[in-house]
Design an enzyme around this catalytic site. Structure first.
Site, PDB file in Angstrom:
ATOM      1  N   ALA A 177      -8.175  13.044 -11.763  1.00  0.00           N
ATOM      2  CA  ALA A 177      -7.060  13.475 -10.900  1.00  0.00           C
ATOM      3  C   ALA A 177      -6.483  12.271 -10.166  1.00  0.00           C
ATOM      4  CB  ALA A 177      -7.547  14.544  -9.917  1.00  0.00           C
TER       5      ALA A 177
ATOM      6  N   ASP B 151     -12.129  16.084 -10.886  1.00  0.00           N
ATOM      7  CA  ASP B 151     -12.432  14.675 -10.629  1.00  0.00           C
ATOM      8  C   ASP B 151     -13.801  14.612  -9.961  1.00  0.00           C
ATOM      9  OD1 ASP B 151     -10.263  12.049 -10.420  1.00  0.00           O
ATOM     10  OD2 ASP B 151     -12.196  11.822  -9.408  1.00  0.00           O
TER      11      ASP B 151
ATOM     12  N   HIS C  26      -3.635   0.845 -29.541  1.00  0.00           N
ATOM     13  CA  HIS C  26      -2.885   0.675 -28.286  1.00  0.00           C
ATOM     14  C   HIS C  26      -3.303  -0.645 -27.645  1.00  0.00           C
ATOM     15  CE1 HIS C  26      -0.687   1.757 -24.755  1.00  0.00           C
ATOM     16  NE2 HIS C  26      -1.757   1.813 -23.979  1.00  0.00           N
TER      17      HIS C  26
HETATM   18  P1  A3D Z   1      -6.766   6.307 -11.686  1.00  0.00           P
HETATM   19  O1  A3D Z   1      -5.605   6.579 -10.798  1.00  0.00           O
HETATM   20  O2  A3D Z   1      -7.794   5.340 -11.235  1.00  0.00           O
HETATM   21  O3  A3D Z   1      -7.456   7.707 -12.037  1.00  0.00           O
HETATM   22  C1  A3D Z   1      -8.659   7.796 -12.727  1.00  0.00           C
HETATM   23  C2  A3D Z   1      -9.443   8.925 -12.085  1.00  0.00           C
HETATM   24  O4  A3D Z   1     -10.639   9.110 -12.856  1.00  0.00           O
HETATM   25  C3  A3D Z   1      -9.885   8.628 -10.634  1.00  0.00           C
HETATM   26  O5  A3D Z   1      -9.385   9.634  -9.775  1.00  0.00           O
HETATM   27  C4  A3D Z   1     -11.404   8.639 -10.712  1.00  0.00           C
HETATM   28  O6  A3D Z   1     -12.032   9.185  -9.558  1.00  0.00           O
HETATM   29  C5  A3D Z   1     -11.636   9.516 -11.930  1.00  0.00           C
HETATM   30  N1  A3D Z   1     -12.966   9.348 -12.527  1.00  0.00           N
HETATM   31  C6  A3D Z   1     -13.707   8.217 -12.645  1.00  0.00           C
HETATM   32  N2  A3D Z   1     -14.882   8.497 -13.228  1.00  0.00           N
HETATM   33  C7  A3D Z   1     -14.868   9.823 -13.505  1.00  0.00           C
HETATM   34  C8  A3D Z   1     -15.797  10.720 -14.113  1.00  0.00           C
HETATM   35  N3  A3D Z   1     -16.986  10.287 -14.541  1.00  0.00           N
HETATM   36  N4  A3D Z   1     -15.446  12.012 -14.232  1.00  0.00           N
HETATM   37  C9  A3D Z   1     -14.262  12.460 -13.779  1.00  0.00           C
HETATM   38  N5  A3D Z   1     -13.339  11.671 -13.190  1.00  0.00           N
HETATM   39  C10 A3D Z   1     -13.646  10.372 -13.063  1.00  0.00           C
HETATM   40  O7  A3D Z   1      -6.248   5.793 -13.131  1.00  0.00           O
HETATM   41  P2  A3D Z   1      -4.917   6.252 -13.919  1.00  0.00           P
HETATM   42  O8  A3D Z   1      -4.727   7.715 -13.786  1.00  0.00           O
HETATM   43  O9  A3D Z   1      -3.814   5.322 -13.583  1.00  0.00           O
HETATM   44  O10 A3D Z   1      -5.373   5.881 -15.419  1.00  0.00           O
HETATM   45  C11 A3D Z   1      -6.403   6.610 -16.043  1.00  0.00           C
HETATM   46  C12 A3D Z   1      -6.783   5.984 -17.377  1.00  0.00           C
HETATM   47  O11 A3D Z   1      -5.670   5.994 -18.261  1.00  0.00           O
HETATM   48  C13 A3D Z   1      -7.231   4.510 -17.298  1.00  0.00           C
HETATM   49  O12 A3D Z   1      -8.332   4.303 -18.153  1.00  0.00           O
HETATM   50  C14 A3D Z   1      -6.014   3.745 -17.813  1.00  0.00           C
HETATM   51  O13 A3D Z   1      -6.347   2.500 -18.368  1.00  0.00           O
HETATM   52  C15 A3D Z   1      -5.517   4.709 -18.864  1.00  0.00           C
HETATM   53  N6  A3D Z   1      -4.116   4.536 -19.277  1.00  0.00           N
HETATM   54  C16 A3D Z   1      -3.857   4.696 -20.599  1.00  0.00           C
HETATM   55  C17 A3D Z   1      -2.570   4.567 -21.066  1.00  0.00           C
HETATM   56  C18 A3D Z   1      -2.292   4.747 -22.520  1.00  0.00           C
HETATM   57  O14 A3D Z   1      -1.167   4.662 -22.945  1.00  0.00           O
HETATM   58  C19 A3D Z   1      -3.381   5.018 -23.430  1.00  0.00           C
HETATM   59  C20 A3D Z   1      -1.530   4.261 -20.180  1.00  0.00           C
HETATM   60  C21 A3D Z   1      -1.820   4.106 -18.842  1.00  0.00           C
HETATM   61  C22 A3D Z   1      -3.150   4.252 -18.388  1.00  0.00           C
END
Ligand code: A3D
Length: 320
Positions: free
Chosen positions: A11, A34, A176
């Site tokens: 989240a 989360d 990617h």
């Molecule tokens: P962020 O805002 O840090 O959100 C990640 C969430 O995951 C946080 O709220 C954490 O508390 C939660 N989390 C961590 N460990 C766990 C767990 N064990 N169980 C449940 N929740 C957990 O990151 P974001 O939303 O910006 O990005 C999330 C992911 O997407 C990252 O790995 C990025 O690298 C990836 N991402 C991928 C793309 C693609 O195009 C593939 C693009 C942008 C980001």
């Protein structure tokens, strides 16, 4: 007819945006999960309070318990950590692999019939691991990357040509990473392939090459600007397009990280290819004919993904 249920695992930045878009599009009721106490609950309440203003009907709830995923139709996984300036997506592998193990077990227990879209990086290796950890059928587990990469390509092209983004179609293949393969030959403006537009004098090969390079590094450009995390609006919109195609059986043909069993000459690997998404999950993979240059680029990208998959097997021997 009962509403569909969409579970968002993670989240954070993308998870919150996914919840907003799923609500606004009335795709179904949304559960935000989360490990952070209060964050999914707080975001869900804030979004539920958005509904009267925006005029959408969807129940939004937040949870720290996997039980709440029970019976979800779609699960979108963003749990883990994003990269910061100076980091490559591959630097996230060790931490995020452990997260995929927990998430895979949760999905297997509570919603084994769901269509699962992984966004967590390094994308192609994480979706491969998530499918193995969850044990769900390969056609029901996909990764989101190509829709985002091709959206970046489309935006840069529409800007270059001064035309509507709606009339620009573009395709990217491969993993990617910065060695993804934007396909100039299969990308069009109003149906006209890019090489024809060069011949017509609309642009030059040099400008197209610069756009391809910017597309490959599109994620890093945003990380460098934001400094505290990575892109989230366009990644969320891209995953929602995939979820919508599944939920409404739209059968859209989108570039997604799909499990390959011989297509493109690749086996037991998730990598970005054009695929049809409908009520059956990944219903068809478009096994394109590639030129020798495109093939060389694709093979290089697949080799990097395979290297990451091997690293996953070393860290988590259960995957080998
Ligand atoms: P962020 O805002 O840090 O959100 C990640 C969430 O995951 C946080 O709220 C954490 O508390 C939660 N989390 C961590 N460990 C766990 C767990 N064990 N169980 C449940 N929740 C957990 O990151 P974001 O939303 O910006 O990005 C999330 C992911 O997407 C990252 O790995 C990025 O690298 C990836 N991402 C991928 C793309 C693609 O195009 C593939 C693009 C942008 C980001």
């Amino acid at each position: 007819m009962a509403r569909k249920k969409i579970a968002l695992v993670g989240a954070g930045q993308i998870g919150g945006t996914l919840a907003l878009l799923a609500g606004q599009k009335e795709l179904g009721d949304v559960v935000l999960f989360d490990i952070m106490d209060g964050v999914p609950q707080g975001k869900a309440l804030d979004l539920a309070e958005t509904a009267p203003v925006e005029g959408f009907n969807a129940k939004l709830s937040g949870t720290n318990s996997y039980e709440a995923l029970e019976g979800a139709d779609v699960v979108i996984v963003t749990a883990g950590v994003p990269r910061k300036p100076g980091m490559s997506r591959d630097d996230l592998l060790g931490i995020n692999l452990k997260v995929m193990e927990q998430v895979g077990a949760g999905i297997a227990k509570y919603c084994p019939k769901a269509f699962v879209i992984c966004i967590t990086n390094p994308l192609d290796a994480m979706v491969w691991a998530l499918q193995k950890f969850s044990g769900l059928p390969t056609h029901m587990v996909v990764g989101m990357a190509g829709v985002l990469d091709s959206a970046r390509f489309r935006y840069f092209l529409s800007d270059e040509f001064g035309v509507s983004v709606e009339d620009v179609h573009a395709m990217t293949l491969g993993g990617h990473g910065d060695d993804m393969v934007p396909l100039i030959r299969y990308s069009t403006v109003g149906g006209v392939p890019l090489p024809e537009l060069v011949k017509m004098g609309w642009t030059t090969q040099e400008k197209l090459d610069a756009i391809v390079d910017r597309t490959r590094k599109g994620g890093g450009e945003i990380v460098a600007l934001l400094k505290t995390g990575s892109a989230f609006y366009a990644p969320a919109a891209s995953a929602i397009a995939m979820a919508e195609s599944y939920l409404k059986d739209k059968k859209r043909v989108l570039p997604v990280a799909a499990y390959l069993k011989g297509e493109f000459g690749v086996n037991d690997t998730y990598v970005g290819v054009p695929a049809m998404i409908g009520a059956g999950g990944v219903e068809k993979i478009v096994d394109l004919e590639l030129s020798s240059d495109e093939k060389a680029g694709f093979e290089k990208s697949v080799a990097s993904v395979k290297g990451l998959i091997e690293a996953c097997k070393t860290i988590a021997p259960a995957l080998a």
